[in-house]
Design a protein around this motif. Sequence first.
Motif, PDB file in Angstrom:
ATOM      1  N   ARG A  95     138.384  30.831  23.218  1.00  0.00           N
ATOM      2  CA  ARG A  95     137.762  31.826  22.346  1.00  0.00           C
ATOM      3  C   ARG A  95     137.328  31.218  21.013  1.00  0.00           C
ATOM      4  O   ARG A  95     136.557  31.823  20.268  1.00  0.00           O
ATOM      5  N   THR A  96     137.825  30.012  20.702  1.00  0.00           N
ATOM      6  CA  THR A  96     137.424  29.323  19.477  1.00  0.00           C
ATOM      7  C   THR A  96     136.198  28.439  19.677  1.00  0.00           C
ATOM      8  O   THR A  96     135.703  27.847  18.723  1.00  0.00           O
ATOM      9  N   GLY A 156     141.559  25.019  20.774  1.00  0.00           N
ATOM     10  CA  GLY A 156     141.296  25.080  19.345  1.00  0.00           C
ATOM     11  C   GLY A 156     140.306  24.057  18.839  1.00  0.00           C
ATOM     12  O   GLY A 156     139.975  24.051  17.647  1.00  0.00           O
ATOM     13  N   ARG A 157     139.812  23.178  19.733  1.00  0.00           N
ATOM     14  CA  ARG A 157     138.916  22.097  19.281  1.00  0.00           C
ATOM     15  C   ARG A 157     137.571  22.082  19.997  1.00  0.00           C
ATOM     16  O   ARG A 157     136.667  21.365  19.567  1.00  0.00           O
ATOM     17  N   GLN A 158     137.429  22.823  21.097  1.00  0.00           N
ATOM     18  CA  GLN A 158     136.176  22.766  21.847  1.00  0.00           C
ATOM     19  C   GLN A 158     135.000  23.152  20.954  1.00  0.00           C
ATOM     20  O   GLN A 158     135.066  24.116  20.197  1.00  0.00           O
ATOM     21  N   LEU A 169     140.088  10.264  24.111  1.00  0.00           N
ATOM     22  CA  LEU A 169     140.920   9.626  25.128  1.00  0.00           C
ATOM     23  C   LEU A 169     142.397   9.848  24.852  1.00  0.00           C
ATOM     24  O   LEU A 169     143.181  10.138  25.769  1.00  0.00           O
ATOM     25  N   ARG A 170     142.804   9.718  23.587  1.00  0.00           N
ATOM     26  CA  ARG A 170     144.209   9.919  23.231  1.00  0.00           C
ATOM     27  C   ARG A 170     144.640  11.360  23.490  1.00  0.00           C
ATOM     28  O   ARG A 170     145.725  11.616  24.028  1.00  0.00           O
ATOM     29  N   ALA A 171     143.773  12.306  23.130  1.00  0.00           N
ATOM     30  CA  ALA A 171     144.102  13.719  23.322  1.00  0.00           C
ATOM     31  C   ALA A 171     144.240  14.052  24.801  1.00  0.00           C
ATOM     32  O   ALA A 171     145.152  14.788  25.210  1.00  0.00           O
TER      33      ALA A 171
END
Length: 233
Positions: A95-96, A156-158, A169-171
Motif C-alpha cells: 500500500r506504500t 515499505g520501500r517499493q 542484493l543485501r535486502a
Amino acid sequence: MSDDQDDQDEAEAFRALLRGLRVPHAGELPVFDPATAPDAPLSLFRRWLREAAEAGEPGPHTMSLATVSADCRPSQRTVMLHDADERGWHFGTHRTSRKGRELAERPYASLAFHWMRSGRQVRVSGRVGEAGREESAADLRGRSPAALAAALAGSGRQSEVLGSYEELLRAFETAYERAEREPDATAPTWTLYILEADEVEFYQEEARRRHVRVRYRRDPGAPGGWRRELLWP
C-alpha cells in the motif's frame, strides 16, 4: 554521412520494422458469437482465462493495472491476478508503493488482459477496495517463497529511490533467509486489493478485422445485474 542523416535512416528503419511486425496467433482464431455471451461477465472471463492457459499463452494471469494520481496523472504496470470472484478481481501490492498510494488517493483502476495466441483482450474497470489485514496476510502466505521474500524485502520501500544495486542484493538476501525461517511471515504493508467492476469488455479478433466487442455495464435492473451491448471495433 552526417549525424542528421544517420538519425533519419535510423528513424525510417524503425518505422519499417513496426510496419512489418505481425501479432502471432496460435492457428485459427476462435469464434466468439456475442449471442452466446452470458448475462454477467465473470463466468465468461474465467472461461477465457482458462482457455488461454490451456492454449499455452505465456502468463495468462498477468495484466496491466492502470491507476491515477491525485493530480490526474495516469500510470501503468504489469501485475498478477490473484483471483476473480463475485466480489471482483483481486491483486496484491504494497500500500506504500506508487500504485498503493494512488489507489488511496483515487480508489478507481482499470485492468487489461491480452492473450495474443487467441487474439483476445479483456478490460475491467471499477472501484478498488482493500480486502483487510487477515485476508491480505493469507494472500501472501499462499504465494511462492520467492514472492514472499520479494514482499518482505520491498515492504515499505517499493517504488522508492534505490541507492545502489548492492543495497537491493543485501535486502533480498536477508529477506530470503527470513522467508526460509518463517514461511508464515507477513509484510506489514502487503495489501490485497479487490476491484469491483462496473464495466467489463471482451474483445475477440477476427481474421478479416470484423472484431467482436461485447461490453458489460453494471445495471441492477438488467438480467444478472449487467447490461450487455455490442461495440463497433
